[in-house]
Design a protein around this motif. Structure first.
Motif, PDB file in Angstrom:
ATOM      1  N   ARG A 154       0.817  -1.200   0.000  1.00  0.00           N
ATOM      2  CA  ARG A 154       0.000   0.000   0.000  1.00  0.00           C
ATOM      3  C   ARG A 154       0.860   1.262   0.000  1.00  0.00           C
ATOM      4  O   ARG A 154       0.652   2.178  -0.797  1.00  0.00           O
ATOM      5  CB  ARG A 154      -0.893  -0.025   1.242  1.00  0.00           C
ATOM      6  CG  ARG A 154      -1.791   1.162   1.338  1.00  0.00           C
ATOM      7  CD  ARG A 154      -2.547   1.147   2.629  1.00  0.00           C
ATOM      8  NE  ARG A 154      -3.279  -0.121   2.776  1.00  0.00           N
ATOM      9  CZ  ARG A 154      -4.185  -0.336   3.740  1.00  0.00           C
ATOM     10  NH1 ARG A 154      -4.449   0.588   4.631  1.00  0.00           N
ATOM     11  NH2 ARG A 154      -4.808  -1.471   3.822  1.00  0.00           N
ATOM     12  N   GLU A 155       1.835   1.316   0.890  1.00  0.00           N
ATOM     13  CA  GLU A 155       2.730   2.482   0.950  1.00  0.00           C
ATOM     14  C   GLU A 155       3.471   2.666  -0.371  1.00  0.00           C
ATOM     15  O   GLU A 155       3.577   3.769  -0.904  1.00  0.00           O
ATOM     16  CB  GLU A 155       3.766   2.305   2.065  1.00  0.00           C
ATOM     17  CG  GLU A 155       3.220   2.460   3.463  1.00  0.00           C
ATOM     18  CD  GLU A 155       2.561   3.811   3.711  1.00  0.00           C
ATOM     19  OE1 GLU A 155       3.080   4.833   3.192  1.00  0.00           O
ATOM     20  OE2 GLU A 155       1.531   3.850   4.402  1.00  0.00           O
ATOM     21  N   THR A 173       1.331   4.000  -3.192  1.00  0.00           N
ATOM     22  CA  THR A 173       1.088   5.436  -3.023  1.00  0.00           C
ATOM     23  C   THR A 173       2.317   6.227  -3.467  1.00  0.00           C
ATOM     24  O   THR A 173       2.217   7.206  -4.210  1.00  0.00           O
ATOM     25  CB  THR A 173       0.787   5.753  -1.536  1.00  0.00           C
ATOM     26  OG1 THR A 173      -0.284   4.906  -1.122  1.00  0.00           O
ATOM     27  CG2 THR A 173       0.406   7.206  -1.345  1.00  0.00           C
ATOM     28  N   GLY A 222       2.813   6.228  -7.200  1.00  0.00           N
ATOM     29  CA  GLY A 222       1.905   7.198  -7.821  1.00  0.00           C
ATOM     30  C   GLY A 222       2.478   8.606  -7.740  1.00  0.00           C
ATOM     31  O   GLY A 222       2.426   9.373  -8.702  1.00  0.00           O
ATOM     32  N   ARG A 223       3.046   8.924  -6.592  1.00  0.00           N
ATOM     33  CA  ARG A 223       3.665  10.252  -6.434  1.00  0.00           C
ATOM     34  C   ARG A 223       4.880  10.393  -7.342  1.00  0.00           C
ATOM     35  O   ARG A 223       5.062  11.408  -8.002  1.00  0.00           O
ATOM     36  CB  ARG A 223       4.127  10.463  -4.997  1.00  0.00           C
ATOM     37  CG  ARG A 223       3.000  10.685  -4.040  1.00  0.00           C
ATOM     38  CD  ARG A 223       3.533  10.651  -2.623  1.00  0.00           C
ATOM     39  NE  ARG A 223       2.466  10.951  -1.697  1.00  0.00           N
ATOM     40  CZ  ARG A 223       2.466  12.028  -0.909  1.00  0.00           C
ATOM     41  NH1 ARG A 223       3.472  12.862  -0.918  1.00  0.00           N
ATOM     42  NH2 ARG A 223       1.450  12.247  -0.104  1.00  0.00           N
TER      43      ARG A 223
END
Ligand code: TRP
Ligand code: ZN
Length: 898
Positions: A593-594, A597, A600-601
């Protein structure tokens, strides 16, 4: 070899029994590298269970036809053609003698009879026997084989084939012969011969019923010092199959032969297993702990095929998972029992985690692309393309689900019934399922869908706690999400999913489990729910506090579970779940999950940051001395870049790499002291030990070293790695040190230590091909940078004198490692990786279509990538599609572009 005609699709629905049967085969070989003469005498009769055909159609490829005789009289109505031999108007029952010639020296496909290192070897599965002689080369034609080998005694002192040695002796002109007989009926794909200058490690053991067995591991003379582990693995396999399944070795002699030119891992030919050297040869100086474990697994796998595959074989190739899924399951259980016995759940979990990681990374990806197919495929163009993750690994999960449903004893009962019914037969996946169902008194009609539906099922979970009633309800919904189109087409209805669950209380302990309608809680704190409907609610009663669910314990079914855990809940599960698999799983979910994210950044240029709570969760695992080192190593290893890229809406390997590197650096810098302490604490001084415990220490220590190499100031890591490299008394430590040096170098524009170690490694192991494979692979998978793109290094290594495209291990070590195991570098925006890939697929296509087709698969997920990469991949695929000739590669690239 090239098949330029429009490929024919073979369909499962078109199965028809063979018009003729062959009961006995007598083969005579005059072995000469460029011109081997094969005389084949068969007893042929019409099949009473098939429709009448006046002509006998035998398969044959790349053969020079010499003569045919029926009942000893020359037969004129035999016509050789591109696909075989047609014999017109044959009698009902006759002896057929055929003579043909083949050219093993020029056979670079490594299918059929070929020469490697001056010795002769065969590989017949799936359809290689037809490259040796004309035959009904299909698994439902089973015969007993007698084999006579003749060759120069000086050049080929050892002559081996299946079964028992009947006779051997000298012939005129410096030649000699050996005659072998295999008492068991078998399909042609299990035939084998070996001839050459080989030596054997031998051992005599008594089987369960007290019979003496001769075991041999045959290798080239200089490799005899690397055979002990394979022999021990074989002996352990024999013992294990007796103890766990009551299955005994049925031959007086069992042989393993190692060959360095081999398309896959190994082959289960009756009594004469032929292995890639990679899965036989090991000593501490040349093989890593992973190599040792793989050898144990593959030796077990091939040995277990003697019952699951050979005594009971497949009716047709659509049933491949009947033997492969079942035998992978058996080898996984063998490895787990060897590591942890039947009861050490933590040790068993280590093996389970490794297997599930492979399944999720490779098989789930296959299911999401153009090659998606059910465990029992419905059609194929080239069967060699269907020795897949789905048939093997998902197939194994399907077998495991029977054991999860019925328990070990129920599974054993099903296996016993399967052999009672089908020993000596060629059968289907349905026959296996029926044996399991009947032995356990359960209707498994719904379970059939696991064999016929492609795609990875998704199970979404909703939970509700009613404090007043002390009820906890779990609602499960199953479906396929947006699976690949091929997967969607095959969907027929809900699956029977054994869904293992536990409930965890506030203190981290398991709560008792009582389902609505039951009078008391069960003894076990894990329950396997029979999840059979599209949506189903299971209600637990007498639940005193709101629990945290532990879902799909031990990965009880090959599905994706969707549940909205908070980061805190995952950290709690990582710290407390009594199910070791799910403890690991919680950490992976948290990290995934981390990382997604962050990826994506990174893709949009937003600065990266990582929450301290994530660092803290990992720190707890790192410093938790109550956990085994091997578990900590697995839990601290981040999900792979390939797996992460696959989870993105649009795969972006560069962004994933940036995110994963960011987290690795952050964990390295934040926990520097802990990594150093772990590094020191888990050294294994003294003589090398191959035990799982010692391997666990090395794994954790070397993981620590790899994190230390990420430090902003890597000087300390470089010093440790250099010292470790120099002092190493085993390949695990030496290669880990070299890898750390290479990666520390990449981040810092190169270091002399890395280059020195690379040069030393090459010189030290120049005469060990399997170690030189590692030397190529380490360089191909190393981290790159803008100044030092890995493609440049790879292109340079292609010209290295030790590189050889014809040797599959070497091709894999450099080309596949780069194209399939270094995503950030392979998927360079400039398309340089794709151009390289296309060149190599085209080059391999002309040499070895099976290997070429494997490499061709590394672009199959192209549609899921970012637009620039997608365009680059399409161009490369189109180039390959326009140039390749083999049916193997054509099937892959045409499916990818369709
Ligand atoms: N049956 C072999 C196994 O599972 C694999 C196999 C199939 C194979 N085709 C092959 C091995 C071709 C080498 C070459 O163990
Ligand atoms: Zn197999």
């Amino acid at each position: 070899m090239a098949d330029t005609a429009t490929p024919n699709v073979i369909r499962r629905a078109d199965y028809a029994p063979p018009a003729f049967l062959i009961d006995t085969v007598a083969l005579e070989f005059d072995l000469v590298p460029e011109r081997t003469v094969v005389r084949n005498t068969m007893r042929v009769r019409r099949n009473p269970d098939a429709s009448h055909a006046s002509n006998l159609e035998l398969m044959g490829e790349q053969l020079e036809f010499v003569s045919a005789a029926i009942d000893g009289v020359a037969f004129a109505n035999a016509h050789a053609h591109e696909h075989g031999l047609t014999l017109d108007n044959v009698p009902d029952n006759f002896e057929l003698t055929l003579t043909s010639i083949c050219n093993p020296a020029e056979n670079t496909t490594l299918s059929g009879l070929y020469v490697s290192g001056g010795n002769f070897f065969t590989q017949c599965e799936a359809e290689g026997f037809r490259r040796i002689t004309y035959f009904l080369d299909r698994p439902d034609v089973m015969a007993t084989f007698t084999v006579t080998l003749r060759a120069s005694k000086a050049d080929y002192p050892v002559l081996l084939s299946n079964g028992n040695l009947l006779e051997e002796g000298d012939l005129p002109d410096g030649r000699h012969f050996a005659r072998w007989e295999d008492p068991f009926r078998k399909p042609s794909y299990l035939f084998a011969l070996v001839a050459g200058k080989l030596v054997a490690l031998e051992e005599r053991v008594k089987s369960g019923s007290g019979k003496e067995k001769l075991l041999q591991v045959w290798v080239e003379p200089h490799d005899l010092d690397k055979t002990r582990h394979a022999m021990d693995s074989l002996i352990n396999s024999i013992r294990w199959d007796e103890a766990r399944f009551g299955l005994e070795l049925d031959l007086d002699r069992f042989m393993i032969v190692a060959v360095s030119d081999f398309n896959m891992g190994a082959m289960e030919n009756k009594g004469l297993n032929i292995f890639n050297t990679k899965y036989v040869l090991a000593n501490p100086e040349t093989a890593t702990d992973t190599d040792f474990a793989n050898i144990e697994a593959v030796v077990g796998h091939e040995y277990f095929h003697n019952w699951t595959g050979n005594r009971v074989t497949c009716r047709d190739w659509f049933q491949l998972s009947l033997k492969e899924g079942l035998t992978v399951f058996r080898d996984q259980e063998f490895s787990a029992d060897m590591a942890g016995g039947a009861t050490d759940e933590a040790a068993r979990a280590t093996k389970r985690i490794e297997d599930v990681r492979v399944l999720r990374q490779m098989q789930f990806a296959e299911d999401a692309g153009p090659m998606a197919h059910p465990v029992r495929p419905e059609s194929y163009v080239e069967i060699n393309n269907f020795y897949t993750m789905t048939v093997y690994e998902k197939g194994s999960e399907v077998v495991r689900m029977y054991q999860t449903l019925f328990g070990r004893d129920g599974f054993r009962k099903g296996m016993d019934l399967y052999f009672k019914r089908h020993d000596g037969q060629a059968v289907t996946c349905d026959d296996f399922r029926h044996a399991l169902a009947d032995a356990n008194g359960r209707d498994l009609a719904q379970f059939e869908r696991w064999y016929s539906q492609a795609g990875t099922p998704r199970v979404s979970v909703r939970t509700k706690y009613d404090a007043a009633q002390q009820r906890y309800s779990v609602t499960l919904t199953q479906g396929y999400g947006d699976a690949a189109p091929a997967a969607r087409e095959t969907q027929k209805g809900p699956l029977l999913i054994p869904f293992a669950i536990g409930l965890i209380g506030k203190d981290g302990a398991d709560l008792p489990l009582q389902l609505e309608g039951e009078t008391k809680a069960s003894n076990s704190t894990t329950r396997v729910l029979d999840f059979t409907q599209t949506e189903q609610t299971f209600t637990f009663v007498n639940v005193a506090q709101e629990p945290l669910p532990s879902l799909l314990r031990n990965f009880s079914a090959p599905v994706i579970v969707e549940y909205d855990y908070s980061a805190d809940q995952l950290a709690f599960l990582l710290a407390h779940d009594s199910d070791p698999f799910n403890r690991w799983e919680a950490g992976q979910r948290l990290a995934t999950r981390e990382l997604l994210t962050l990826a994506g950044r990174a893709a949009t240029g937003v600065p990266l940051q990582l929450d301290d709570s994530v660092v803290a969760a990992f720190a707890r695992v790192l410093t938790d001395e109550s956990l085994s080192p091997s578990f900590r190593e697995l839990a601290l290893m981040l999900p792979s870049e390939a797996y992460l890229a696959e989870q993105m809406a649009e795969s972006n390997p560069a962004a994933v790499h940036a995110a994963r590197q960011f987290v690795r650096k952050r964990l390295a810098n934040a926990l520097r002291k802990d990594w150093l302490a772990v590094y020191e604490k888990h050294r294994t001084p003294g003589a090398y030990e191959a035990t799982p415990e010692a391997a666990g220490h090395r794994a954790l220590k070397n993981l620590a070293l790899s994190y230390l190499a990420e430090l902003d100031d890597p000087a300390e890591a470089v010093r440790l790695a250099s010292a470790q490299y120099d002092a190493a008394n085993n390949m695990t430590d030496r290669s880990a040190a070299l890898s750390a040096l290479l990666n520390a170098a990449a981040a810092n524009g190169g270091n002399v230590e890395a280059q020195q170690a690379l040069d030393d490694f090459y010189r030290r192991f120049e005469k060990e091909p399997l170690v030189i494979d590692k030397w190529f692979a380490l360089q191909a998978t190393q981290r790159g940078s803008a100044q030092r793109p890995v493609i440049k290094i790879v292109r340079k290594l292609m010209a290295h004198p030790a590189f050889n495209l014809k040797n599959p291990n070497r091709a894999r070590s450099l080309i596949f490692s780069f194209c399939a195991a270094n995503p950030a570098q392979f998927h360079a925006e400039d398309g340089s990786g794709y151009a390289f890939w296309a060149d190599q697929v085209i080059a391999l296509d002309a040499i070895n279509p099976q290997v070429a087709a494997r490499l061709a698969r590394s672009l199959e997920l192209w549609r899921r990538f970012t637009p620039t990469l997608r365009d680059g991949m399409r161009t490369a695929l189109e180039k390959v599609a326009s140039q390749v000739k083999s049916r193997d590669v054509r099937e892959i690239v045409e499916k990818a572009l369709a």
